[in-house]
Design an enzyme around this catalytic site. Structure first.
Site, PDB file in Angstrom:
ATOM      1  N   GLU A 263      48.374  49.351  52.534  1.00 21.73           N
ATOM      2  CA  GLU A 263      48.388  47.876  52.550  1.00 21.73           C
ATOM      3  C   GLU A 263      49.310  47.372  53.666  1.00 21.73           C
ATOM      4  OE1 GLU A 263      46.396  46.092  50.668  1.00 21.73           O
ATOM      5  OE2 GLU A 263      45.965  47.262  48.862  1.00 21.73           O
TER       6      GLU A 263
ATOM      7  N   HIS B 131      43.819  53.193  44.675  1.00 19.40           N
ATOM      8  CA  HIS B 131      43.395  51.916  45.264  1.00 19.40           C
ATOM      9  C   HIS B 131      43.810  51.858  46.744  1.00 19.40           C
ATOM     10  CE1 HIS B 131      42.494  47.699  45.697  1.00 19.40           C
ATOM     11  NE2 HIS B 131      43.740  47.461  46.074  1.00 19.40           N
TER      12      HIS B 131
ATOM     13  N   LYS C 156      48.387  35.816  42.300  1.00 16.10           N
ATOM     14  CA  LYS C 156      47.162  36.243  41.607  1.00 16.10           C
ATOM     15  C   LYS C 156      47.561  37.139  40.434  1.00 16.10           C
ATOM     16  CE  LYS C 156      43.533  36.309  45.138  1.00 16.10           C
ATOM     17  NZ  LYS C 156      42.595  37.186  45.867  1.00 16.10           N
TER      18      LYS C 156
ATOM     19  N   HIS D 173      38.680  45.959  51.686  1.00 18.30           N
ATOM     20  CA  HIS D 173      38.525  45.952  50.230  1.00 18.30           C
ATOM     21  C   HIS D 173      37.073  45.995  49.769  1.00 18.30           C
ATOM     22  CE1 HIS D 173      42.771  45.259  50.245  1.00 18.30           C
ATOM     23  NE2 HIS D 173      42.824  45.180  48.930  1.00 18.30           N
TER      24      HIS D 173
ATOM     25  N   ARG E 191      42.732  33.263  53.257  1.00 15.76           N
ATOM     26  CA  ARG E 191      43.290  34.302  52.374  1.00 15.76           C
ATOM     27  C   ARG E 191      42.342  35.498  52.268  1.00 15.76           C
ATOM     28  NH1 ARG E 191      46.768  33.759  46.733  1.00 15.76           N
ATOM     29  NH2 ARG E 191      47.057  35.996  46.500  1.00 15.76           N
TER      30      ARG E 191
ATOM     31  N   HIS F 103      36.337  48.918  47.571  1.00  8.97           N
ATOM     32  CA  HIS F 103      36.078  48.603  46.174  1.00  8.97           C
ATOM     33  C   HIS F 103      34.755  49.237  45.717  1.00  8.97           C
ATOM     34  CE1 HIS F 103      35.430  45.927  42.669  1.00  8.97           C
ATOM     35  NE2 HIS F 103      36.735  46.024  42.594  1.00  8.97           N
TER      36      HIS F 103
ATOM     37  N   LYS G  20      51.756  38.117  54.411  1.00  6.84           N
ATOM     38  CA  LYS G  20      50.999  37.691  53.221  1.00  6.84           C
ATOM     39  C   LYS G  20      51.397  36.278  52.811  1.00  6.84           C
ATOM     40  CE  LYS G  20      49.145  38.566  48.766  1.00  6.84           C
ATOM     41  NZ  LYS G  20      48.838  39.421  47.655  1.00  6.84           N
TER      42      LYS G  20
ATOM     43  N   ARG H  62      50.972  27.706  27.495  1.00  5.15           N
ATOM     44  CA  ARG H  62      50.412  27.032  28.680  1.00  5.15           C
ATOM     45  C   ARG H  62      51.188  27.309  29.962  1.00  5.15           C
ATOM     46  NH1 ARG H  62      49.984  23.060  24.741  1.00  5.15           N
ATOM     47  NH2 ARG H  62      47.864  22.873  23.969  1.00  5.15           N
TER      48      ARG H  62
ATOM     49  N   GLU I 136      42.232  31.041  48.044  1.00  2.24           N
ATOM     50  CA  GLU I 136      41.253  31.833  48.794  1.00  2.24           C
ATOM     51  C   GLU I 136      39.978  31.049  49.125  1.00  2.24           C
ATOM     52  OE1 GLU I 136      41.279  36.017  47.703  1.00  2.24           O
ATOM     53  OE2 GLU I 136      39.209  36.190  48.380  1.00  2.24           O
TER      54      GLU I 136
ATOM     55  N   ASN J 265      41.605  40.730  52.330  1.00  2.00           N
ATOM     56  CA  ASN J 265      40.665  41.688  51.731  1.00  2.00           C
ATOM     57  C   ASN J 265      40.114  42.680  52.749  1.00  2.00           C
ATOM     58  OD1 ASN J 265      40.912  40.423  49.237  1.00  2.00           O
ATOM     59  ND2 ASN J 265      39.323  38.938  49.734  1.00  2.00           N
TER      60      ASN J 265
HETATM   61  P1  NAD Z   1      50.630  50.891  39.111  1.00  2.00           P
HETATM   62  O1  NAD Z   1      51.255  49.638  38.693  1.00  2.00           O
HETATM   63  O2  NAD Z   1      49.663  51.523  38.191  1.00  2.00           O
HETATM   64  O3  NAD Z   1      51.749  51.940  39.509  1.00  2.00           O
HETATM   65  C1  NAD Z   1      51.373  53.229  39.927  1.00  2.00           C
HETATM   66  C2  NAD Z   1      52.106  54.305  39.140  1.00  2.00           C
HETATM   67  O4  NAD Z   1      53.443  54.370  39.609  1.00  2.00           O
HETATM   68  C3  NAD Z   1      52.205  54.048  37.650  1.00  2.00           C
HETATM   69  O5  NAD Z   1      51.991  55.275  36.986  1.00  2.00           O
HETATM   70  C4  NAD Z   1      53.640  53.581  37.443  1.00  2.00           C
HETATM   71  O6  NAD Z   1      54.141  53.936  36.169  1.00  2.00           O
HETATM   72  C5  NAD Z   1      54.355  54.334  38.513  1.00  2.00           C
HETATM   73  N1  NAD Z   1      55.564  53.704  39.035  1.00  2.00           N
HETATM   74  C6  NAD Z   1      55.764  52.398  39.305  1.00  2.00           C
HETATM   75  N2  NAD Z   1      56.950  52.226  39.891  1.00  2.00           N
HETATM   76  C7  NAD Z   1      57.531  53.436  39.969  1.00  2.00           C
HETATM   77  C8  NAD Z   1      58.761  53.903  40.498  1.00  2.00           C
HETATM   78  N3  NAD Z   1      59.630  53.089  41.117  1.00  2.00           N
HETATM   79  N4  NAD Z   1      59.027  55.233  40.396  1.00  2.00           N
HETATM   80  C9  NAD Z   1      58.129  56.089  39.824  1.00  2.00           C
HETATM   81  N5  NAD Z   1      56.954  55.715  39.340  1.00  2.00           N
HETATM   82  C10 NAD Z   1      56.648  54.394  39.411  1.00  2.00           C
HETATM   83  O7  NAD Z   1      49.826  50.710  40.495  1.00  2.00           O
HETATM   84  P2  NAD Z   1      50.047  49.848  41.805  1.00  2.00           P
HETATM   85  O8  NAD Z   1      49.420  50.632  42.872  1.00  2.00           O
HETATM   86  O9  NAD Z   1      51.458  49.392  41.954  1.00  2.00           O
HETATM   87  O10 NAD Z   1      49.175  48.541  41.515  1.00  2.00           O
HETATM   88  C11 NAD Z   1      47.789  48.602  41.380  1.00  2.00           C
HETATM   89  C12 NAD Z   1      47.334  47.345  40.679  1.00  2.00           C
HETATM   90  O11 NAD Z   1      47.682  46.218  41.468  1.00  2.00           O
HETATM   91  C13 NAD Z   1      45.833  47.273  40.469  1.00  2.00           C
HETATM   92  O12 NAD Z   1      45.581  46.899  39.144  1.00  2.00           O
HETATM   93  C14 NAD Z   1      45.382  46.158  41.411  1.00  2.00           C
HETATM   94  O13 NAD Z   1      44.275  45.451  40.924  1.00  2.00           O
HETATM   95  C15 NAD Z   1      46.611  45.298  41.460  1.00  2.00           C
HETATM   96  N6  NAD Z   1      46.727  44.467  42.659  1.00  2.00           N
HETATM   97  C16 NAD Z   1      46.957  43.136  42.495  1.00  2.00           C
HETATM   98  C17 NAD Z   1      47.075  42.304  43.596  1.00  2.00           C
HETATM   99  C18 NAD Z   1      47.392  40.852  43.403  1.00  2.00           C
HETATM  100  O14 NAD Z   1      47.408  40.108  44.384  1.00  2.00           O
HETATM  101  N7  NAD Z   1      47.674  40.423  42.202  1.00  2.00           N
HETATM  102  C19 NAD Z   1      46.995  42.843  44.884  1.00  2.00           C
HETATM  103  C20 NAD Z   1      46.772  44.214  45.030  1.00  2.00           C
HETATM  104  C21 NAD Z   1      46.640  45.016  43.901  1.00  2.00           C
END
Ligand code: NAD
Length: 368
Positions: free
Chosen positions: A186, A268, A144, A249, A242, A253, A228, A122, A238, A246
């Site tokens: 971003e 992304h 999130k 996005h 908030r 998206h 943020k 939980r 949101e 987006n």
């Molecule tokens: P990711 O986590 O897939 O990382 C991208 C790549 O970089 C991966 O292959 C990873 O292994 C590699 N990597 C990570 N750190 C590294 C480092 N220091 N050196 C070398 N390689 C490294 O992608 P991301 O772009 O970080 O995140 C995308 C995700 O985030 C999506 O799933 C998206 O939905 C989510 N997201 C969430 C929120 C939220 O508020 N929760 C906001 C925006 C995006």
């Protein structure tokens, strides 16, 4: 230099986001202060190889027993199957609610580990150690968490705020250039939403951050987190403001979805950059913002090596894109909700965007 930003407001316990260099080495004592002496570090295989040893050494030196649980890198790990596997391993280790999870990685690991923490017994505490620029400026802050299902991205999740976020600028040195640029999208987005002075700096002197210069990155991460966290503090779930986060996005998206979320074609962050350029062009077409602002946004995004125009636009159908935009979970009551802009640094939510106008606009963008 280390900068601490407090995230507070709403109904959650306030927490700190610490930004600086060499912070991995401080993880051990910080986790020791929160936990009973035991933790699991959830990470992906790539990050485990690059930064796992430093993290485990820091935890061991502080007397914290740690187990590394890895998932394959990439969006595919945000699945029920990986979530179940992680939770099963945590149960096998005997983790309990007085323990703490460390999420070491990009947004994928943060979202997955955060959801595991929200669900495990939980809810147990977790610490975010974001290792991509995108995760440092965006996904690690705000609580999130989510996984994907075959029906769409981020459809199963929870709000679960971390106890602490440690954003170590040094870990970004190993990040592939394209990933760094994607996170920069971003960063630019935060300036476009509510801080034109920040945007001006990012467009000029600060632009070296998009190439990995640590001091500029530090400032870009700090200001992004400030923006943020202020918005999240006002509107955690949101209900209103908030949604500004987006910006770009809904367009982005829809394009990502049409491309089957193929990160090799469009990441992304690239989709967000393109979506921001489109949101500004659409705002200009509607007479909401000056054409000069839209042109400037486009130029600054392009300077950072990010896309501003739909490539092979004719391969996209305006009908399908518009339908995707309407089915985005940000659409309300059958009308199209879009984040638009009155100017750079002055984004706004429009909950009643005319679908026909969007369709027309997508046609002018080259969609068939
Ligand atoms: P990711 O986590 O897939 O990382 C991208 C790549 O970089 C991966 O292959 C990873 O292994 C590699 N990597 C990570 N750190 C590294 C480092 N220091 N050196 C070398 N390689 C490294 O992608 P991301 O772009 O970080 O995140 C995308 C995700 O985030 C999506 O799933 C998206 O939905 C989510 N997201 C969430 C929120 C939220 O508020 N929760 C906001 C925006 C995006």
């Amino acid at each position: 230099m280390t900068t601490t930003i407090e995230v507070s407001g709403g109904n959650f316990r306030p927490y700190e986001v610490i930004v600086g260099r060499g912070l991995l080495a401080q993880l051990g004592p910080r986790v020791a202060a929160l936990a009973r002496g035991r933790t699991v570090v959830i990470t992906d295989e790539t990050v485990a190889t690059l930064h796992g040893p430093a993290v485990l050494a820091s935890l061991a030196a502080a007397g914290v027993k740690a187990r590394l649980l890895t998932v394959p890198p990439g969006e595919g790990s945000k699945s029920f199957a990986e979530l179940e596997r992680l939770i099963d391993r945590m149960l096998a280790i005997g983790l309990d609610r007085k323990d703490v999870i460390v999420a070491l990685g990009g947004g994928v690991v943060g979202d997955l580990a955060g959801l595991a923490a929200a669900l495990y017994m939980r809810g147990i505490d977790f610490v975010q150690v974001p290792t991509t620029l995108l995760a440092q400026v965006d996904s690690s802050v705000g609580g999130k968490t989510a996984i994907d299902t075959p029906r769409g991205k981020n459809l199963v999740g929870a709000f679960h705020q971390p106890r602490l976020v440690l954003a170590d600028i040094d870990v970004l040195a190993t990040l592939p250039e394209r990933q760094l640029r994607s996170g920069w999208a971003e960063v630019l987005k935060h300036g476009m939403i509510c801080d034109v002075a920040f945007f001006d700096w990012l467009a000029g002197e600060g632009a070296v951050g998009s190439k990995g210069e640590p001091e500029a990155l530090h400032r870009a991460v700090v200001r992004s987190v400030e923006i943020k966290s202020a918005i999240v503090g006002e509107d955690e779930k949101e209900a209103g403001r908030r949604a500004l986060l987006n910006l770009g996005h809904t367009f982005g998206h829809a394009i990502e979805a049409e491309l089957g979320f193929d990160e090799d074609v469009l990441t992304h962050g690239e989709a967000v950059a393109l979506g921001c350029a489109m949101a500004f062009r659409f705002s200009a077409v509607r007479g909401l913002c000056a054409a000069a602002d839209s042109e400037r946004v486009e130029a600054v995004i392009a300077d950072a090596g990010l896309p501003t125009r739909l490539e092979h636009a004719g391969a996209f159908s305006a009908d399908r894109l518009r339908a995707r935009m309407a089915s985005d979970k940000k659409a309300e009551g059958g009308r199209l909700t879009l984040i638009l802009a009155r100017a750079i640094g002055d984004a706004c939510v429009d909950k009643a965007v005319d679908r026909a106008a969007v369709h027309e606009f997508l046609k002018t963008e080259g969609a068939a």
